[in-house]
Design a protein around this motif. Structure first.
Motif, PDB file in Angstrom:
ATOM      1  N   SER A 269       0.840  -1.196   0.000  1.00  0.00           N
ATOM      2  CA  SER A 269       0.000   0.000   0.000  1.00  0.00           C
ATOM      3  C   SER A 269       0.876   1.248   0.000  1.00  0.00           C
ATOM      4  O   SER A 269       2.017   1.226   0.478  1.00  0.00           O
ATOM      5  CB  SER A 269      -0.897  -0.005   1.240  1.00  0.00           C
TER       6      SER A 269
ATOM      7  N   ASN B 130       0.237   3.711   1.792  1.00  0.00           N
ATOM      8  CA  ASN B 130       0.103   4.304   3.120  1.00  0.00           C
ATOM      9  C   ASN B 130       0.353   3.281   4.218  1.00  0.00           C
ATOM     10  O   ASN B 130       0.114   2.084   4.043  1.00  0.00           O
ATOM     11  CB  ASN B 130      -1.314   4.876   3.319  1.00  0.00           C
TER      12      ASN B 130
ATOM     13  N   SER C 187      -0.921   2.021   7.832  1.00  0.00           N
ATOM     14  CA  SER C 187      -2.197   2.108   8.543  1.00  0.00           C
ATOM     15  C   SER C 187      -2.230   1.107   9.689  1.00  0.00           C
ATOM     16  O   SER C 187      -1.338   0.261   9.825  1.00  0.00           O
ATOM     17  CB  SER C 187      -3.354   1.826   7.577  1.00  0.00           C
TER      18      SER C 187
ATOM     19  N   ARG D 109       2.447  -1.486   7.037  1.00  0.00           N
ATOM     20  CA  ARG D 109       2.071  -1.281   5.642  1.00  0.00           C
ATOM     21  C   ARG D 109       1.399  -2.549   5.124  1.00  0.00           C
ATOM     22  O   ARG D 109       1.986  -3.632   5.147  1.00  0.00           O
ATOM     23  CB  ARG D 109       3.308  -0.943   4.798  1.00  0.00           C
ATOM     24  N   HIS D 110       0.157  -2.402   4.688  1.00  0.00           N
ATOM     25  CA  HIS D 110      -0.607  -3.536   4.185  1.00  0.00           C
ATOM     26  C   HIS D 110      -0.368  -3.659   2.680  1.00  0.00           C
ATOM     27  O   HIS D 110       0.439  -2.929   2.106  1.00  0.00           O
ATOM     28  CB  HIS D 110      -2.092  -3.317   4.488  1.00  0.00           C
ATOM     29  N   TYR D 111      -1.068  -4.556   2.027  1.00  0.00           N
ATOM     30  CA  TYR D 111      -0.939  -4.649   0.570  1.00  0.00           C
ATOM     31  C   TYR D 111      -1.861  -3.639  -0.111  1.00  0.00           C
ATOM     32  O   TYR D 111      -2.780  -3.084   0.515  1.00  0.00           O
ATOM     33  CB  TYR D 111      -1.203  -6.070   0.056  1.00  0.00           C
ATOM     34  N   LEU D 112      -1.639  -3.396  -1.369  1.00  0.00           N
ATOM     35  CA  LEU D 112      -2.396  -2.438  -2.171  1.00  0.00           C
ATOM     36  C   LEU D 112      -3.895  -2.711  -2.080  1.00  0.00           C
ATOM     37  O   LEU D 112      -4.321  -3.860  -2.232  1.00  0.00           O
ATOM     38  CB  LEU D 112      -1.939  -2.552  -3.626  1.00  0.00           C
ATOM     39  N   HIS D 113      -4.688  -1.673  -1.834  1.00  0.00           N
ATOM     40  CA  HIS D 113      -6.139  -1.862  -1.728  1.00  0.00           C
ATOM     41  C   HIS D 113      -6.743  -2.018  -3.114  1.00  0.00           C
ATOM     42  O   HIS D 113      -6.376  -1.317  -4.060  1.00  0.00           O
ATOM     43  CB  HIS D 113      -6.783  -0.686  -0.994  1.00  0.00           C
TER      44      HIS D 113
END
Length: 321
Positions: A227, A229, A231, A241-245
């Motif tokens: 991602s 961002n 979050s 940091r998560h994966y791309l939404h």
């Protein structure tokens, strides 16, 4: 200090996490269980049973006009509640009015249409769509891909814990290998910057985070498509940091389809359908395609053969005679 007893929905969340179901499944199950309870005026599920389940499912079909798959989703959530949380084996045959099952034929693009859409995309969104079409991955499988599962030497991608918690291997398209390597160089730099700022951890599946506390900071475990961002993780509360939404990709794809003037209903999953159909058109056998897609039953893969027959099952129209 004595802990308060957990509320029913908290118990549901605990049971789902114990089974290692995805966060999306957790949200979906909690949603349907809440609707079931509210439908019966907040009566506790332990005081209800088959009749109440039938009434709820019938209402979904008759008054809410939901699709058969949605009704089944609601049923699975409720049965999970009784079996895994309340520990009640209902052993019932639900005689609810069932939503009408429609025969689904997937939208398939021609190779020219695929390339036209890809041309309208740019950056990471273009790379993701290339990957979905070039490998047959589901959207979530592509977005949740980790660095360690991209094998450039063997030109393959390992899909771990896909649908049904099954793992499989698919090809890494040679045409995007260099582009993917360059992309990962940028991702690695981003990860190093996160580490310097005190972040850099990533969600690890199952109990790996407890077993290997430092693994969540390692490069190999990072998401290939992180991602933009940082979050808060809704489950652990950790800032990472998560994966791309998927929503950003879906918006970009919708615009690309419009700009390419493709008059078909196209979503991210359309590229998986097109991958399978084009392989069959190129002469690959259906069992090979089944393995690449990760289908348990070849009947699921058989749906792609409808395109090979062209039009009305290959029958020539009398108008063309």
């Amino acid at each position: 200090m004595e802990q308060r007893p957990k509320k029913l929905l908290e118990q549901v969340q605990d049971a789902i996490r114990l089974k290692h179901y995805s966060y999306q499944t957790e949200k979906t199950y909690v949603h349907w269980i809440k609707r079931y309870i509210f439908f019966h005026n907040k009566q506790h599920p332990k005081d209800m049973g088959g009749k109440e389940i039938e009434a709820f499912l019938t209402d979904l079909a008759v008054h809410q006009k939901v699709a058969a798959s949605t009704q089944n989703q609601a049923l699975h959530a409720i049965l999970f509640l009784y079996k895994e949380v309340l520990k009640q084996n209902l052993d019932l045959k639900v005689d609810a009015v069932r939503a009408k099952q429609t025969r689904y034929l997937p939208t398939v693009l021609t190779k020219e249409e695929v390339l036209a859409i890809i041309k309208q995309l740019s950056g990471v969104y273009q790379l993701v769509i290339k990957l979905l079409y070039g490998t047959g991955l589901r959207l979530t499988e592509g977005l949740q891909l980790r660095v360690k599962d991209v094998d450039f030497a063997q030109q393959q991608i390992i899909v771990r814990d896909g649908k049904g918690m099954e793992s499989r291997v698919t090809m890494l398209p040679a045409s995007i290998a260099e582009e993917l390597k360059m992309h990962l160089q940028g991702v690695k730099l981003l990860h190093q910057q996160d580490l310097q700022k005190g972040y850099g951890s990533v969600y690890l599946p199952f109990a790996l985070e407890r077993k290997y506390p430092e693994a969540k900071y390692e490069w190999i475990w990072q998401f290939v498509f992180p991602s933009g961002n940082i979050s808060q993780d809704p489950r652990s509360g950790e800032v990472r940091r998560h994966y791309l939404h998927e929503s950003g990709l879906q918006k970009a794809l919708k615009k690309a389809v419009q700009d390419a003037k493709i008059n078909k209903k196209v979503g991210c999953h359309t590229f998986r359908h097109s991958f399978a159909t084009h392989l069959l058109q190129n002469g690959y056998d259906i069992r090979t395609v089944q393995e690449l897609l990760g289908h348990k039953d070849v009947k699921t893969t058989m749906i792609y053969t409808h395109v090979l027959n062209r039009g009305g099952k290959g029958v020539r129209s009398p108008l063309d005679s």
